[in-house]
Design an enzyme around this catalytic site. Structure first.
Site, short mmCIF file in Angstrom:
data_model
loop_
_atom_site.label_atom_id
_atom_site.label_comp_id
_atom_site.label_asym_id
_atom_site.label_seq_id
_atom_site.Cartn_x
_atom_site.Cartn_y
_atom_site.Cartn_z
N THR A 67 0.82 -1.22 0.00
CA THR A 67 0.00 0.00 0.00
C THR A 67 0.85 1.26 0.00
O THR A 67 0.47 2.28 -0.57
CB THR A 67 -0.93 -0.02 1.23
N SER A 98 2.11 -7.93 -0.26
CA SER A 98 2.78 -8.93 0.58
C SER A 98 1.91 -10.16 0.83
O SER A 98 2.40 -11.18 1.32
CB SER A 98 3.24 -8.31 1.88
N THR A 101 1.64 -4.29 4.29
CA THR A 101 1.43 -4.50 5.73
C THR A 101 0.85 -5.87 6.06
O THR A 101 0.94 -6.31 7.20
CB THR A 101 0.49 -3.42 6.31
N ASP A 102 0.27 -6.55 5.06
CA ASP A 102 -0.43 -7.81 5.37
C ASP A 102 0.47 -8.85 6.04
O ASP A 102 0.07 -9.51 6.99
CB ASP A 102 -1.04 -8.42 4.10
N1 ASP Z 1 -2.28 -5.88 0.50
C1 ASP Z 1 -1.31 -4.93 0.94
C2 ASP Z 1 -0.01 -5.67 1.21
O1 ASP Z 1 0.18 -6.30 2.20
C3 ASP Z 1 -1.78 -4.22 2.13
C4 ASP Z 1 -0.88 -3.15 2.64
O2 ASP Z 1 0.25 -2.96 2.22
O3 ASP Z 1 -1.32 -2.45 3.57
O4 ASP Z 1 0.84 -5.62 0.39
#
Ligand code: ASP
Length: 331
Positions: A15, A62, A95-96
């Site tokens: 993100t 991720s 963040t995942d």
């Molecule tokens: N789907 C994203 C990831 O983990 C979510 C994020 O980065 O907040 O790459």
């Protein structure tokens, strides 16, 4: 003498590299589209902090990461850290699964230099995005002398977390990251303030070096719920060598699941009882006679952290269950 610290910023997507159609898109947007150079160019405040060198290692969300990505990231970060002119590394990351990659680095890198993993909950294009401040804070943490020797750190929402403990605990809010025992410190106006240090072994004190790891054994996670069917154990991948059972409460196992899990253990699978609550400890020989069944238990590691740790422990002790159990209490 250097004018400023030298920091390498490695981009992997997420993100923090995302873009929405409008500034109102805080949760619906395209992920992993901005390059690390584009992200940094939008934060001119970072330039006075450090000499920043960038690398685009990956450009994916991720949630897609597999063990190959973990190895690739770890090996590249390790190589960069070996350069004497580099003072620290920042990894921008979705963040995942940030907590899994960060824990993997925490256990396998062999350097006291700061490594900071950072992401954002809102893309840079969104109103009140956390992307710029999180990255600015990550640089502030990476250049600070107090960050040395603390292992891999995760910076989010003005907090510094140890990779061992941090977990994403909310799917969309800015205050998504929590450590069960609290953050190590804050970042206040670009100044890190530490209040605690990690107490479990990491980086220099672990038995693993990323440079010597070439593959990781497959470990699956089974998530328990009220009506969990006994067939689920049979559906674990045939090439899996370990199974984290994310049991209810204190790693509890429904009566009907005990026999298939014991059979899997006899077939050579390492079974670890963990808790789907994501908090607290699992008591060995408490709810189940683990010694009799030759099962393992986590200390307090959440299932996704337990998977990382078991893969590493199995890479050095593929068959020795007492050594595998010891790893859960040591790291
Ligand atoms: N789907 C994203 C990831 O983990 C979510 C994020 O980065 O907040 O790459």
């Amino acid at each position: 003498m250097r004018d400023k610290p030298n920091i390498v910023v490695i981009g992997t997507g997420g993100t923090i590299a995302g873009r929405g159609e409008s500034a109102a898109n805080t949760s619906a947007y395209e992920c992993s589209v901005l390059t690390i150079d584009e992200i940094l160019a939008a934060i001119p405040e970072t330039a006075p902090l450090a000499n920043l060198r960038t690398e685009q290692l990956l450009q994916i969300g991720s949630e897609n990461f597999d063990n190959g990505h973990l190895l690739k990231i770890g090996k590249r970060v390790s190589e960069v850290l070996k350069d004497d002119s580099v003072d620290g590394v920042i990894l921008t990351h979705g963040t995942d699964t940030i907590e899994e990659t960060a824990y993997f680095l925490h256990l396998t890198l062999k350097s006291p230099k700061p490594v900071v993993v950072v992401g954002s909950m809102r893309p840079p294009s969104a109103m009140s995005s956390d992307a710029s401040l999180n990255l600015y804070d990550a640089i502030s943490v990476a250049i600070h002398p107090d960050s040395r020797g603390k292992g891999t750190l995760v910076v989010a929402n003005e907090e510094i977390h140890t990779a061992r403990d941090v977990m994403k605990t909310n799917s969309f809010k800015l205050e998504a990251f929590r450590s069960p025992y609290g953050a190590l410190g804050y970042v206040v106006e670009g100044q890190p303030r530490y209040y605690r240090a990690p107490s479990r072994d990491h980086t220099m004190k672990t038995e693993w070096s990323i440079d010597e790891l070439h593959a990781l054994p497959k470990v699956d996670i089974v998530y328990a719920y009220g009506a969990l069917d006994e067939d689920v154990v049979g559906s674990v991948a045939s090439d899996a060598r370990g199974l984290i059972f994310a049991g209810t409460g204190n790693g509890n196992v429904a009566e009907r699941i005990v026999a298939p899990l014991r059979a899997a253990t006899r077939d050579g699978l390492h079974v670890v009882r963990a808790s789907r609550t994501g908090n607290g400890v699992v008591i060995r020989n408490g709810a189940q006679p683990d010694d009799d069944y030759d099962w393992l238990v986590v200390d307090d590691q959440a299932p996704q952290k337990a998977r990382i740790l078991l893969m590493l422990a199995m890479s050095s002790h593929p068959h020795e269950r007492s050594a595998l159990q010891a790893a859960f209490y040591r790291y």
